[in-house]
Design an enzyme around this catalytic site. Structure first.
Site, PDB file in Angstrom:
ATOM      1  N   TYR A   1      -7.667   6.550  12.745  1.00 41.32           N
ATOM      2  CA  TYR A   1      -7.254   5.631  11.690  1.00 41.32           C
ATOM      3  C   TYR A   1      -8.077   4.344  11.767  1.00 41.32           C
ATOM      4  CZ  TYR A   1      -4.435   2.590   8.797  1.00 41.32           C
ATOM      5  OH  TYR A   1      -4.020   1.717   7.826  1.00 41.32           O
TER       6      TYR A   1
ATOM      7  N   GLU B   1      -3.889  -6.041  19.159  1.00 45.68           N
ATOM      8  CA  GLU B   1      -2.935  -6.022  18.038  1.00 45.68           C
ATOM      9  C   GLU B   1      -2.048  -4.794  18.064  1.00 45.68           C
ATOM     10  OE1 GLU B   1      -4.906  -6.328  14.250  1.00 45.68           O
ATOM     11  OE2 GLU B   1      -3.203  -5.433  13.202  1.00 45.68           O
TER      12      GLU B   1
ATOM     13  N   GLU C   1       2.094  -6.999  11.285  1.00 44.03           N
ATOM     14  CA  GLU C   1       1.601  -6.836   9.911  1.00 44.03           C
ATOM     15  C   GLU C   1       2.565  -6.027   9.050  1.00 44.03           C
ATOM     16  OE1 GLU C   1      -2.181  -4.926  10.676  1.00 44.03           O
ATOM     17  OE2 GLU C   1      -1.393  -3.032   9.975  1.00 44.03           O
TER      18      GLU C   1
ATOM     19  N   GLU D   1      -7.683 -12.594   9.171  1.00 40.08           N
ATOM     20  CA  GLU D   1      -8.426 -11.349   8.999  1.00 40.08           C
ATOM     21  C   GLU D   1      -9.174 -11.377   7.664  1.00 40.08           C
ATOM     22  OE1 GLU D   1      -5.965  -7.835   8.852  1.00 40.08           O
ATOM     23  OE2 GLU D   1      -7.680  -6.506   9.159  1.00 40.08           O
TER      24      GLU D   1
ATOM     25  N   TRP E   1       3.638   5.333  13.538  1.00 46.13           N
ATOM     26  CA  TRP E   1       2.793   4.284  13.014  1.00 46.13           C
ATOM     27  C   TRP E   1       3.006   3.104  13.878  1.00 46.13           C
ATOM     28  CZ3 TRP E   1      -1.406   3.959  11.085  1.00 46.13           C
ATOM     29  CH2 TRP E   1      -1.811   4.865  10.104  1.00 46.13           C
TER      30      TRP E   1
ATOM     31  N   ARG F   1     -13.301  -7.518  15.000  1.00 50.77           N
ATOM     32  CA  ARG F   1     -12.363  -6.492  15.444  1.00 50.77           C
ATOM     33  C   ARG F   1     -13.144  -5.208  15.651  1.00 50.77           C
ATOM     34  NH1 ARG F   1      -7.511  -3.343  12.169  1.00 50.77           N
ATOM     35  NH2 ARG F   1      -9.207  -1.873  11.772  1.00 50.77           N
TER      36      ARG F   1
ATOM     37  N   HIS G   1      -2.723  -0.101  16.476  1.00 48.49           N
ATOM     38  CA  HIS G   1      -1.972   0.550  15.390  1.00 48.49           C
ATOM     39  C   HIS G   1      -0.695   1.216  15.893  1.00 48.49           C
ATOM     40  CE1 HIS G   1      -4.764  -0.260  12.191  1.00 48.49           C
ATOM     41  NE2 HIS G   1      -5.769   0.246  12.855  1.00 48.49           N
TER      42      HIS G   1
ATOM     43  N   ASN H   1       0.817  -1.211   0.000  1.00 50.06           N
ATOM     44  CA  ASN H   1       0.000   0.000   0.000  1.00 50.06           C
ATOM     45  C   ASN H   1       0.855   1.268   0.000  1.00 50.06           C
ATOM     46  OD1 ASN H   1      -2.159   1.711   0.226  1.00 50.06           O
ATOM     47  ND2 ASN H   1      -3.088   0.648   1.975  1.00 50.06           N
TER      48      ASN H   1
ATOM     49  N   ARG I   1       1.274 -11.821  12.711  1.00 50.96           N
ATOM     50  CA  ARG I   1       0.428 -11.085  11.757  1.00 50.96           C
ATOM     51  C   ARG I   1       1.023 -11.013  10.356  1.00 50.96           C
ATOM     52  NH1 ARG I   1      -4.203  -9.646  11.305  1.00 50.96           N
ATOM     53  NH2 ARG I   1      -3.992  -7.415  10.955  1.00 50.96           N
TER      54      ARG I   1
ATOM     55  N   ASP J   1      -7.212  -3.305  17.500  1.00 51.61           N
ATOM     56  CA  ASP J   1      -5.935  -2.930  16.893  1.00 51.61           C
ATOM     57  C   ASP J   1      -5.521  -1.561  17.419  1.00 51.61           C
ATOM     58  OD1 ASP J   1      -3.759  -2.545  15.256  1.00 51.61           O
ATOM     59  OD2 ASP J   1      -4.810  -3.053  13.390  1.00 51.61           O
TER      60      ASP J   1
ATOM     61  N   ASP K   1      -6.448  -4.047   1.242  1.00 47.39           N
ATOM     62  CA  ASP K   1      -5.331  -3.585   0.418  1.00 47.39           C
ATOM     63  C   ASP K   1      -4.332  -4.715   0.151  1.00 47.39           C
ATOM     64  OD1 ASP K   1      -5.059  -2.663   3.353  1.00 47.39           O
ATOM     65  OD2 ASP K   1      -2.984  -2.712   2.693  1.00 47.39           O
TER      66      ASP K   1
HETATM   67  O1  EZ4 Z   1      -3.204  -0.673   8.528  1.00 49.28           O
HETATM   68  O2  EZ4 Z   1      -4.246  -2.690   5.783  1.00 49.28           O
HETATM   69  O3  EZ4 Z   1      -5.023  -4.796  10.985  1.00 49.28           O
HETATM   70  N1  EZ4 Z   1      -5.208  -4.152  10.014  1.00 49.28           N
HETATM   71  C1  EZ4 Z   1      -4.677  -2.963   9.794  1.00 49.28           C
HETATM   72  C2  EZ4 Z   1      -4.921  -2.332   8.444  1.00 49.28           C
HETATM   73  C3  EZ4 Z   1      -3.606  -1.852   7.895  1.00 49.28           C
HETATM   74  C4  EZ4 Z   1      -3.688  -1.599   6.424  1.00 49.28           C
HETATM   75  C5  EZ4 Z   1      -2.294  -1.332   5.891  1.00 49.28           C
HETATM   76  O4  EZ4 Z   1      -2.304  -1.157   4.538  1.00 49.28           O
HETATM   77  O5  EZ4 Z   1      -4.023  -2.443  10.655  1.00 49.28           O
HETATM   78  O6  EZ4 Z   1      -5.802  -1.280   8.540  1.00 49.28           O
HETATM   79 CO    CO Z   2      -3.362  -3.846  12.135  1.00 50.68          CO
END
Ligand code: EZ4
Ligand code: CO
Length: 404
Positions: free
Chosen positions: A161, A238, A264, A341, A404, A149, A214, A39, A285, A212, A318
């Site tokens: 996000y 996560e 991930e 997922e 991030w 989730r 993030h 992505n 992940r 999540d 994505d």
């Molecule tokens: O940020 O797919 O767990 N899933 C995620 C997604 C990812 C995007 C990254 O391209 O965290 O939203």
């Molecule tokens: Co994630």
């Protein structure tokens, strides 16, 4: 019998979002497909594939998946990294696809056969407010999902996000250059335990709940969150912290029994060694498309299984249908599968890709089409040219760039 790779091409298409697919041709008339979608970095992966990998592949025997993997991994001076590993993942997937088609058998058969008939998936519930989120969880439960989730807008934070402004589909990237989003960890930490208290009491004990973070917490903040969420028995929490500091998970682990999923954004086993050997996480992940394909993930999953760690592959929209199908095969075969997922792709994506999997009552299954079993309609793909997209960036209220 001899078999040779005669050519390979990269197909970039944007049915709603960008997908990068590698198509590898052989002298036996059989071709294989691999997903190389990264992505926001689609062009970088394409350039590496076209300028080096494809010319280096031509003439090789596609059946030698192990040697070819090491040719591109060990043989490369610049190892690891998301861009090169996404390219290698696509090569590896395409070669396993060819292997399955050549032997006339579905991919799962080449990985040990079936350990299960279908794989449990988790859905996404994203709401702007607590009430909205509760309603979204209910909708996913009605579709038969056994695991959801749960993400929500946070009071006092403008945009979060993963919580779409237009909730008809999930898309983390925006067209063009990054938007700025503002983040406040203390507001987030104050709200999330309340959210899960409400979700748990509304839907009972059986529904698996996931969340999540993030990568938005410091280790000690993540420890507080994991501890405060303990009464609500999450399936997993996560990416509680930015994953490059593997030692950071020790702090969380000492405080809480909330299961942890991470990786991930990882791309090799070397991102996971401390996590796995110290049993600091519970779920892997890293998906096939970003973690070196089937050849590498099989080793990572086997290594993890020694430490009683399971898989829970990334599977957002994505990542292309080629990756999702390959993941279902993989998940069917291995013993230490945990969960997959799943977000359904938009209809126009499934017009470009012909898929071989289906969702039913909380599970995904694939049919017995040989190889990975997904095809790409190139004529339709050509109708959707590449469009630049990028993730938002995060700043704190005072302007400081955030993780991030
Ligand atoms: O940020 O797919 O767990 N899933 C995620 C997604 C990812 C995007 C990254 O391209 O965290 O939203
Ligand atoms: Co994630």
């Amino acid at each position: 019998m001899l078999m040779k790779i005669t050519d390979a091409r990269v197909i970039v298409t944007c049915p709603g979002r960008n997908f990068v697919t590698l198509k590898v041709y052989t002298d036996q008339g059989i071709y294989g497909l691999g997903d190389a979608t990264l992505n926001g970095m689609e062009k970088a992966v394409t350039a590496y594939l076209e300028s080096f990998c494809i010319p280096a592949l031509i003439g090789k025997d596609p059946r030698n998946t192990e040697d070819i993997w090491h040719y591109f991994y060990r043989g490369s001076y610049w190892k690891r990294g998301s861009v090169t590993m996404a390219a290698l993942s696509a090569i590896d997937m395409a070669l396993w696809d060819i292997k399955g088609k050549t032997l006339d058998t579905p991919l799962y058969n080449l990985l040990g056969g079936k350990s299960r008939e279908k794989v449990m998936v988790y859905a996404h519930a994203n709401g702007k407010t607590l009430e909205d989120t509760l309603e979204k969880v209910g909708l996913e439960k009605e579709k038969g999902f056994l695991a959801v989730r749960v993400q929500s807008g946070i009071p006092g934070i403008d945009s979060t996000y993963g919580v779409a402004k237009d909730s008809s589909f999930y898309e983390p990237a925006h067209k063009g250059l990054p938007h700025v989003e503002y983040w406040d960890t203390s507001k987030y930490l104050n709200f999330i335990p309340l959210l899960f208290e409400k979700v748990r009491s509304a839907f009972g004990d059986d529904l698996h709940l996931l969340h999540d973070v993030h990568h938005r917490c410091m280790p000690i903040e993540a420890a507080r969150l994991a501890k405060e969420l303990e009464p609500f028995h999450l399936f997993w929490l996560e990416d509680p912290v930015s994953g490059e500091l593997q030692e950071g998970l020790r702090l969380i682990r000492k405080q809480s029994s909330t299961p942890i999923a991470i990786g991930e954004v990882f791309n090799t086993i070397y991102d996971y060694t401390t996590f796995i050997t110290e049993q600091l996480i519970d779920y892997i992940r890293m998906p096939l498309v970003h973690g070196g394909g089937i050849t590498h993930l099989k080793k990572v999953a086997d290594f993890a299984s020694v430490y009683h760690i399971h898989t829970g592959f990334h599977g957002a929209t994505d990542l292309s249908p080629v990756n999702l199908a390959a993941s279902i095969h993989f998940n069917m075969a291995i013993n230490n599968f945990g969960i997959q997922e799943y977000m359904p792709h938009q209809d126009i994506v499934n017009e470009v890709f012909r898929i071989n999997y289906r969702y039913q009552e909380g599970f995904l299954s694939v049919d017995d089409t040989p190889g990975i079993g997904v095809d790409l309609d190139e004529e339709k793909a050509r109708k959707y040219p590449y469009a630049m997209g990028s993730f938002p960036v995060n700043r704190k209220a005072d302007g400081t760039m955030f993780y991030w």
